[in-house]
Design a protein around this motif. Structure first.
Motif: not given
Length: 545
Positions: A94-105, A259-266, A268-269
């Motif tokens: 849950v945190f990984g998905v939500v954090g990843g989405a918010l970090s991209r935004y 770098d959004s994809r990287y940050h959304s996984v590693v 903040f994800g």
């Protein structure tokens, strides 16, 4: 260049706005301020974004904290190790998905929680967001600083605990003065191996000193009444720490869009939460079970165990653990206190001054019987935090194309005072607190998911049926430049140049001079003129009355 139409004494008049004073490089004065300010009340330009490793090391300060170890251990004692680990894995997802989405935004928009909240709730309705986030960050700083102080006091056996409280606060504050790009990444990157190395040594020593069998299969002697299965209860406990999502926005705005994809996984994800919840949780459960600790656990329990096992090296590990996470707590507290003063009192407070205030407040809280009210305060604030996250996620989905230029409208002169989201936020949060306080065990367990679901549903309805938050006004500087992210425009009030993304025209001046978001947010004259212009301009929507 466009011509603005305004209405003066009931007559339509036309004025030619002052030409924008533009440049295509960073203002040296702004860069100098940003070394400490980190664009706390401005949009972060692309030129100030951090590299992958730098931002990862800065954010991974949050990975260390006795709170995570104690939480997992307490849950294992309460609902059993297996149920706790199931809840942790679900929390990671849950945190990984939500954090990843918010970090991209956040990387896409460059906005802080305070600025984004202006779009969600309106200019006046957004004031509560930095207040809630700053208070929550301060309370967590109280927790972490108390661990340091009690460890130093217990190990040395000298001086009054109040002196150690001061030592814990004073030694942490300098680590945050430089901000994200100047110092925090280097400090936290250097200490990260010491944190993990110290915990692994503690685990080895505990395994030798307290041979433990069955810690992975531990079940409580009697099952408590939790109004939910043990694994679901564990998940809901972790959802109560959704303030991580607001932290994420304030840090992820420094990420480069590419770098959004990287940050959304590693960063903040899910990778981050595997470390912060699962790895820390396993260590915490093992140390508690190995030492034979049972019953209610304090946050100092595992710190005491580490010191007992490692001596002065354990004391260093505890200091490293708590100091790293306090860099994040104090940073978030200082930036949001600065935003709060800007919006509420219309004064500009440097972030370093806000940081010093955060340190003073933390120390004063530590001098009180803080534990008697802190958990209740965090639960109440948690309702507002969870509702904010639900509303932010829903808005991101419903307005995924933005208001204009692919961005949410956040500028102080182009949003209403209150939006329907503010009403939803207040109603859902108060309802969550009422359920938490008034329905016993059921409320303690279910109030958080109830608030999350209701915030999503009610904001969806309000977004569809409520009055628009974004205001139509003529004379947008964004229309006068080719690249709103690369063009800098000079503000007529502070004389500094900021990217066109945040700039507006000031209708309180004769020639509609350009004004930055920070100065606009602190000017009552600008606000009155902007609302009048939105109400009377031919293209304006109905505004505040």
């Amino acid at each position: 260049m466009t011509t603005d139409s305004t209405r003066t004494n009931g007559k339509q008049t036309t004025r030619r706005p002052r030409p924008l004073d533009v440049s295509f490089h960073d203002d040296p004065r702004v860069v100098k301020e940003a070394a400490n300010e980190d664009y706390s009340t401005h949009v972060v330009p692309l030129s100030w974004r951090s590299s992958r490793l730098s931002l990862t090391m800065t954010w991974y300060a949050v990975i260390s904290g006795m709170f995570y170890l104690v939480t997992a251990a307490t849950l294992a004692v309460t609902v059993g190790t297996v149920n706790t680990l199931i809840g942790i894995v679900l929390a990671v997802i849950v945190f990984g998905v939500v954090g990843g989405a918010l970090s991209r935004y956040a990387a896409h928009t460059g906005l802080t929680v305070a600025l984004l909240s202006q779009r969600l709730f309106g200019l006046a309705g957004s004031v509560l967001a930095p207040l809630i986030l700053a208070a929550t960050a301060l309370y967590y700083a109280v927790f972490e600083s108390s661990v340091i102080a009690h460890a130093l006091h217990a190990y040395t056996g000298v001086l009054d605990i109040r002196i150690w409280y001061a030592v814990a606060v004073v030694t942490n504050l300098p680590m945050v003065i430089g901000g994200v790009r100047r110092w925090m990444d280097k400090f936290n990157g250097f200490l990260l191996p010491l944190y993990w190395g110290g915990l692994l040594v503690a685990v080895v020593l505990a395994a030798v000193k307290y041979p433990s069998k069955g810690w992975l299969t531990h079940v409580p002697d009697s099952a408590p009444d939790l109004s939910a299965p043990g694994w679901l209860y564990a998940l809901f406990v972790y959802l109560g720490v959704f303030v991580f999502m607001m932290y994420t926005v304030d840090f992820a705005r420094f990420g480069k869009p590419e770098d959004s994809r990287y940050h959304s996984v590693v960063t903040f994800g899910p990778v981050f939460y595997l470390f912060v919840y699962l790895a820390n949780g396993l260590i915490g459960i093992f140390l508690v079970m190995a030492a034979g600790t049972s019953g209610a656990l304090s946050e100092t329990a595992i710190g005491d165990t580490v010191i007992n096992l490692m001596g002065i090296s354990g004391l260093v590990v505890v200091w490293v653990t708590q100091s790293r996470i306090n860099t994040a707590n104090y940073y978030v507290a200082s930036t949001n206190l600065e935003a709060l003063f800007t919006r509420l009192l219309r004064i500009r407070v440097p972030r370093v001054a806000a940081l010093m205030l955060a340190g003073v407040l933390t120390y004063l809280f530590m001098l009180t019987d803080v534990l008697s009210y802190l958990l209740t305060a965090l639960a109440w604030q948690g309702a507002f935090v969870v509702a904010w996250v639900g509303i932010a996620l829903t808005h991101m989905w419903l307005s995924r194309h933005g208001d204009r230029d692919g961005l949410p409208e956040f500028r102080p002169g182009r949003v209403a005072s209150f939006g329907p989201g503010a009403i939803v936020w207040l109603i859902v949060s108060v309802l969550g607190i009422a359920v938490y306080e008034g329905t016993g065990t059921f409320g303690t367990t279910w109030s958080t998911p109830l608030v999350l679901v209701l915030s999503i549903v009610l904001y969806t309805v309000a977004h569809r049926l409520g009055r628009p938050v974004a205001l139509d006004r003529p004379g947008d500087p964004r229309d006068e430049v080719e690249d709103i992210w690369e063009t800098r425009v000079r503000c007529h009030t502070c004389d500094h140049s900021y990217i066109a993304v945040e700039m507006d025209r000031d209708p309180s001046t004769e020639d509609g001079a350009a004004i930055c978001a920070d100065c606009a947010g602190r000017s009552a004259a600008f606000r009155r003129a902007a609302l009048l212009e939105a109400r009377t301009a031919p293209t304006g929507r109905p505004a505040d009355r």
